[in-house]
Design a protein around this motif. Structure first.
Motif, short mmCIF file in Angstrom:
data_model
loop_
_atom_site.label_atom_id
_atom_site.label_comp_id
_atom_site.label_asym_id
_atom_site.label_seq_id
_atom_site.Cartn_x
_atom_site.Cartn_y
_atom_site.Cartn_z
N GLU A 25 -47.70 7.47 -7.57
CA GLU A 25 -47.77 6.40 -7.02
C GLU A 25 -46.59 5.60 -5.93
O GLU A 25 -46.53 5.19 -4.36
CB GLU A 25 -47.76 4.88 -7.49
N MET A 26 -44.88 6.03 -6.46
CA MET A 26 -44.21 5.87 -5.23
C MET A 26 -43.83 7.19 -4.31
O MET A 26 -43.16 6.85 -3.84
CB MET A 26 -42.80 5.97 -6.32
N ALA A 27 -44.26 8.16 -3.94
CA ALA A 27 -43.72 9.75 -4.26
C ALA A 27 -43.86 9.32 -2.61
O ALA A 27 -42.88 9.83 -1.33
CB ALA A 27 -44.22 10.56 -4.93
N PRO A 28 -44.94 9.18 -1.71
CA PRO A 28 -45.01 8.96 -1.26
C PRO A 28 -44.46 8.06 -0.26
O PRO A 28 -43.80 8.02 1.44
CB PRO A 28 -46.80 7.91 -0.43
N ARG A 29 -43.68 6.56 -0.83
CA ARG A 29 -42.72 6.24 0.14
C ARG A 29 -41.52 6.67 0.28
O ARG A 29 -39.99 5.21 0.83
CB ARG A 29 -43.01 4.69 -0.55
N LEU A 30 -41.01 7.62 -0.49
CA LEU A 30 -39.77 8.31 -0.46
C LEU A 30 -39.43 9.28 0.21
O LEU A 30 -40.65 9.58 0.23
CB LEU A 30 -38.65 8.63 -1.69
N ASP A 31 -38.17 9.63 0.14
CA ASP A 31 -37.65 10.42 0.52
C ASP A 31 -36.85 11.51 0.05
O ASP A 31 -35.83 10.56 -0.63
CB ASP A 31 -37.60 10.72 2.54
N ASP A 32 -36.18 12.83 -0.02
CA ASP A 32 -35.12 12.63 -0.09
C ASP A 32 -33.88 12.68 0.12
O ASP A 32 -32.86 13.08 -0.40
CB ASP A 32 -34.47 14.86 -0.16
N ASP A 33 -33.55 12.09 0.85
CA ASP A 33 -32.44 10.41 0.84
C ASP A 33 -32.11 9.59 0.70
O ASP A 33 -30.78 8.76 0.85
CB ASP A 33 -32.46 11.03 2.93
N THR A 34 -33.35 9.32 -0.45
CA THR A 34 -33.67 8.23 -0.69
C THR A 34 -32.57 7.92 -2.13
O THR A 34 -31.92 9.63 -2.32
CB THR A 34 -34.89 7.81 -1.38
N VAL A 35 -31.81 7.17 -2.50
CA VAL A 35 -30.91 7.22 -3.31
C VAL A 35 -31.26 6.31 -3.86
O VAL A 35 -30.69 4.86 -4.51
CB VAL A 35 -29.00 6.63 -2.75
N ALA A 36 -31.61 6.70 -5.80
CA ALA A 36 -32.27 6.11 -6.50
C ALA A 36 -30.43 5.72 -7.68
O ALA A 36 -29.62 5.88 -7.38
CB ALA A 36 -32.44 6.75 -7.67
N VAL A 37 -30.17 3.89 -7.33
CA VAL A 37 -29.37 2.99 -8.20
C VAL A 37 -29.58 3.11 -9.29
O VAL A 37 -30.83 1.87 -9.36
CB VAL A 37 -28.94 2.37 -6.92
N CYS A 38 -29.00 3.35 -9.88
CA CYS A 38 -29.77 3.15 -11.81
C CYS A 38 -28.69 1.68 -11.77
O CYS A 38 -27.85 1.53 -11.71
CB CYS A 38 -29.53 3.87 -12.36
N LEU A 39 -29.62 0.29 -12.66
CA LEU A 39 -28.45 0.14 -13.10
C LEU A 39 -27.84 -0.11 -14.70
O LEU A 39 -28.87 -0.32 -15.76
CB LEU A 39 -29.54 -1.66 -13.00
N LEU A 40 -27.67 0.42 -14.69
CA LEU A 40 -26.73 0.58 -15.82
C LEU A 40 -26.73 -0.72 -16.76
O LEU A 40 -26.49 -2.04 -16.49
CB LEU A 40 -25.18 1.02 -15.82
N THR A 41 -26.87 -0.87 -18.21
CA THR A 41 -26.76 0.38 -19.31
C THR A 41 -28.58 0.48 -18.97
O THR A 41 -28.66 1.97 -19.94
CB THR A 41 -26.33 0.20 -20.37
#
Length: 175
Positions: A25-41
């Motif tokens: 579902e998400m792939a069409p809205r993203l590109d390779d320059d998108t940064v995934a910001v993981c909320l730790l932990t």
């Protein structure tokens, strides 16, 4: 199953299916320059699986992390969000996808979105594995949700009870 866990709500296979469906579902809205910001932990397990699933759909997003704390090993939020570790990369002009394990009070996700916007991201999207119902309206709604969870105390797949059970490959309820 650990004695403290009363019920398995999602098996390991069901978790994997939901992550794969969300990536599709998400792939069409993203590109390779998108940064995934993981909320730790807690978001680490979901973010790792999601990034691999996105890669299978042709999206090779970048990775960063933000460590926020609002629970401090308690079952309820303290009502304050503490930044324990900030972003490592500049986000100016880039799309950002904030990834977290569970949307409960909304405090951590809202604070992360504010920090990412302040860092200059051109667009801020949010993804959570589990979204729990809340009795009052929350300011922020996640853009992507893998699972609408029941209002129970969840553990496994990154969600914990005072640091325990995060590594379970399934989602269970302790109540």
């Amino acid at each position: 199953m650990a004695d403290d866990i009363k019920e398995v709500l999602l098996t390991e296979a069901e978790v994997a299916e939901r992550v794969e469906a969300l990536a599709r579902e998400m792939a069409p809205r993203l590109d390779d320059d998108t940064v995934a910001v993981c909320l730790l932990t807690g978001g680490l397990w979901f973010c790792s699986d999601l990034m691999r699933a996105l890669a299978r759909h042709g999206r090779f997003v970048r990775f960063d992390a933000l460590w926020l704390a609002s629970y401090k090993d308690q079952r309820v939020s303290t009502g304050r969000c503490e930044v324990r570790a900030d972003l490592q990369r500049p986000l100016v002009g880039q799309k950002a996808l904030i990834v977290d394990d569970v949307f409960d009070t909304g405090l951590s996700l809202s604070e992360a979105a504010r920090l990412v916007r302040d860092a200059g991201a051109s667009e801020v999207m949010t993804a959570v594995f589990a979204s729990k119902p809340w009795p009052t309206e929350r300011a922020l709604k996640p853009d992507f949700v893998a699972w609408e969870a029941p209002p129970r105390f969840l553990v496994g797949y990154g969600m914990d009870a005072a640091g325990r059970f995060r590594g379970l490959p399934y989602v269970g309820a302790m109540d």
